[in-house]
Design a protein around this motif. Sequence first.
Motif, mmCIF file in Angstrom:
data_model
loop_
_atom_site.group_PDB
_atom_site.id
_atom_site.type_symbol
_atom_site.label_atom_id
_atom_site.label_comp_id
_atom_site.label_asym_id
_atom_site.label_seq_id
_atom_site.Cartn_x
_atom_site.Cartn_y
_atom_site.Cartn_z
ATOM 1 N N VAL A 58 1.062 -0.728 0.119
ATOM 2 C CA VAL A 58 -0.064 0.086 -0.216
ATOM 3 C C VAL A 58 1.336 1.097 0.067
ATOM 4 C CG1 VAL A 58 -1.826 1.272 1.175
ATOM 5 C CG2 VAL A 58 -1.609 -1.123 1.622
ATOM 6 N N VAL A 59 0.722 2.148 -0.938
ATOM 7 C CA VAL A 59 1.171 3.075 -1.422
ATOM 8 C C VAL A 59 0.622 5.006 -1.095
ATOM 9 C CG1 VAL A 59 3.248 2.107 -2.636
ATOM 10 C CG2 VAL A 59 1.262 3.666 -3.653
ATOM 11 N N SER A 68 7.557 -14.253 -10.466
ATOM 12 C CA SER A 68 7.366 -16.182 -10.604
ATOM 13 C C SER A 68 7.623 -15.870 -12.495
ATOM 14 C CB SER A 68 5.668 -15.704 -10.658
ATOM 15 O OG SER A 68 5.053 -15.669 -11.538
ATOM 16 N N LEU A 69 7.570 -17.142 -12.770
ATOM 17 C CA LEU A 69 8.400 -17.167 -14.146
ATOM 18 C C LEU A 69 7.596 -15.721 -15.525
ATOM 19 C CD1 LEU A 69 9.666 -19.236 -15.807
ATOM 20 C CD2 LEU A 69 7.766 -20.063 -16.376
ATOM 21 N N GLN A 70 6.330 -15.752 -15.159
ATOM 22 C CA GLN A 70 5.850 -15.065 -15.777
ATOM 23 C C GLN A 70 5.858 -12.998 -14.940
ATOM 24 O OE1 GLN A 70 4.413 -14.418 -19.267
ATOM 25 N NE2 GLN A 70 3.734 -12.704 -19.127
ATOM 26 N N SER A 71 6.956 -12.376 -15.037
ATOM 27 C CA SER A 71 6.964 -11.409 -14.440
ATOM 28 C C SER A 71 6.299 -10.241 -14.301
ATOM 29 C CB SER A 71 8.201 -10.494 -14.052
ATOM 30 O OG SER A 71 9.250 -11.095 -13.815
ATOM 31 N N ASN A 72 5.046 -10.041 -13.638
ATOM 32 C CA ASN A 72 3.363 -8.643 -13.764
ATOM 33 C C ASN A 72 4.221 -8.141 -12.861
ATOM 34 O OD1 ASN A 72 1.018 -8.972 -12.896
ATOM 35 N ND2 ASN A 72 0.640 -9.029 -14.701
ATOM 36 N N LEU A 73 3.102 -6.869 -13.096
ATOM 37 C CA LEU A 73 2.985 -5.574 -12.191
ATOM 38 C C LEU A 73 1.657 -5.041 -12.520
ATOM 39 C CD1 LEU A 73 4.110 -3.292 -10.011
ATOM 40 C CD2 LEU A 73 4.170 -1.429 -12.573
ATOM 41 N N LYS A 74 1.077 -5.108 -11.118
ATOM 42 C CA LYS A 74 -0.071 -5.196 -10.819
ATOM 43 C C LYS A 74 -0.216 -3.540 -10.009
ATOM 44 C CE LYS A 74 -2.995 -8.885 -12.319
ATOM 45 N NZ LYS A 74 -4.352 -9.720 -11.711
ATOM 46 N N ILE A 75 -1.561 -2.325 -10.716
ATOM 47 C CA ILE A 75 -1.686 -1.132 -9.334
ATOM 48 C C ILE A 75 -2.634 -0.975 -9.696
ATOM 49 C CG2 ILE A 75 -0.751 0.988 -9.151
ATOM 50 C CD1 ILE A 75 1.274 0.300 -11.565
ATOM 51 N N GLN A 76 -3.494 -0.805 -8.481
ATOM 52 C CA GLN A 76 -4.836 -0.774 -7.948
ATOM 53 C C GLN A 76 -4.488 0.724 -6.843
ATOM 54 O OE1 GLN A 76 -7.394 -4.008 -5.842
ATOM 55 N NE2 GLN A 76 -6.543 -5.245 -8.478
ATOM 56 N N THR A 136 -10.826 8.827 0.094
ATOM 57 C CA THR A 136 -11.002 9.122 1.652
ATOM 58 C C THR A 136 -11.348 8.186 2.464
ATOM 59 O OG1 THR A 136 -13.121 10.360 3.040
ATOM 60 C CG2 THR A 136 -13.353 8.913 0.736
ATOM 61 N N SER A 137 -10.872 8.635 3.777
ATOM 62 C CA SER A 137 -10.607 7.364 5.126
ATOM 63 C C SER A 137 -12.746 6.851 4.911
ATOM 64 C CB SER A 137 -10.142 8.173 6.219
ATOM 65 O OG SER A 137 -11.488 9.230 6.686
ATOM 66 N N LEU A 138 -13.814 7.839 4.419
ATOM 67 C CA LEU A 138 -15.482 6.782 4.828
ATOM 68 C C LEU A 138 -15.444 6.122 3.787
ATOM 69 C CD1 LEU A 138 -16.601 10.135 4.818
ATOM 70 C CD2 LEU A 138 -15.966 8.832 6.977
ATOM 71 N N ALA A 139 -14.394 6.272 2.532
ATOM 72 C CA ALA A 139 -14.679 5.123 1.619
ATOM 73 C C ALA A 139 -13.313 4.157 2.236
ATOM 74 C CB ALA A 139 -14.169 5.761 0.462
ATOM 75 N N ASN A 140 -12.631 3.927 2.728
ATOM 76 C CA ASN A 140 -11.642 3.143 2.810
ATOM 77 C C ASN A 140 -10.435 3.388 1.845
ATOM 78 O OD1 ASN A 140 -9.220 1.520 4.741
ATOM 79 N ND2 ASN A 140 -10.442 0.336 3.699
ATOM 80 N N SER A 141 -10.145 4.715 0.611
ATOM 81 C CA SER A 141 -10.016 4.377 -0.074
ATOM 82 C C SER A 141 -7.861 3.513 0.271
ATOM 83 C CB SER A 141 -9.454 5.870 -0.721
ATOM 84 O OG SER A 141 -10.949 6.250 -0.476
ATOM 85 N N LYS A 142 -7.573 3.247 -1.457
ATOM 86 C CA LYS A 142 -5.752 3.174 -1.246
ATOM 87 C C LYS A 142 -5.407 2.625 -2.893
ATOM 88 C CE LYS A 142 -5.882 -1.472 -0.636
ATOM 89 N NZ LYS A 142 -5.628 -3.031 -0.618
ATOM 90 N N VAL A 143 -3.942 3.100 -2.523
ATOM 91 C CA VAL A 143 -3.485 2.792 -3.946
ATOM 92 C C VAL A 143 -2.445 1.910 -3.616
ATOM 93 C CG1 VAL A 143 -2.343 3.892 -5.590
ATOM 94 C CG2 VAL A 143 -3.651 5.673 -4.712
ATOM 95 N N SER A 144 -2.705 1.181 -4.279
ATOM 96 C CA SER A 144 -1.370 -0.501 -4.067
ATOM 97 C C SER A 144 -0.845 -1.163 -5.478
ATOM 98 C CB SER A 144 -2.004 -1.405 -3.051
ATOM 99 O OG SER A 144 -3.166 -2.279 -3.381
ATOM 100 N N TYR A 145 0.209 -1.688 -4.979
ATOM 101 C CA TYR A 145 0.506 -2.488 -5.968
ATOM 102 C C TYR A 145 1.249 -3.903 -5.879
ATOM 103 C CZ TYR A 145 5.766 -1.982 -4.836
ATOM 104 O OH TYR A 145 6.709 -0.876 -4.290
ATOM 105 N N VAL A 146 1.392 -4.760 -6.795
ATOM 106 C CA VAL A 146 2.291 -6.381 -6.630
ATOM 107 C C VAL A 146 2.837 -6.056 -7.591
ATOM 108 C CG1 VAL A 146 1.796 -8.581 -6.478
ATOM 109 C CG2 VAL A 146 -0.040 -7.589 -5.094
#
Length: 161
Positions: free
Chosen positions: A45-46, A129-137, A115-125
């Motif tokens: 979580v960033v 593994s064998l197939q490298s992947n970046l997901k940002i939400q 906002t804290s009311l909506a529990n907002s966040k920006v995160s990534y993974v």
Amino acid sequence: MALKRYGVLLGTFLTSLVHLNAQSLDFYPIFQTTEAWTPLSSDSVVLNQNFDDHVVGPISIPNITFGEVVYDQVYISSNGFITLGQAPSTNEYSPIANGLSAPVIAPFAGNLAGTSLANSKVSYVLSSSLQSNLKIQWSNVHRVGYPNELFSFEVSIDFGT
């Protein structure tokens, strides 16, 4: 006759403007799926809860070639886009229209906030593994001035094998 001449001149002028503003852009295919929304697990979580106009990075990634240039860093904007190799300004809301000097991937660029009311966040993974992947939400973010509109979306980049 004079009106026809002005029409031809105006047409020629407008056509020349189109040629002056032409840009060379790199477009990559977009794949739509019918998958259900799945929040990331084991994510970093960033940005959490109350945030507005933030840029996070650099985050090291496997090499990716974009526009014949190799990049190994990504920056995440709370405003719904990422850039490669160079941080955008914190108050950038239209990165494609404004022509940033860094490559942009913008699934939902705009003046967004959390906002804290909506529990907002920006995160990534970043999987290695064998197939490298970046997901940002971006989860439960809203347009500034519209706190009841909530959006969740992601960027997913496959780096290959």
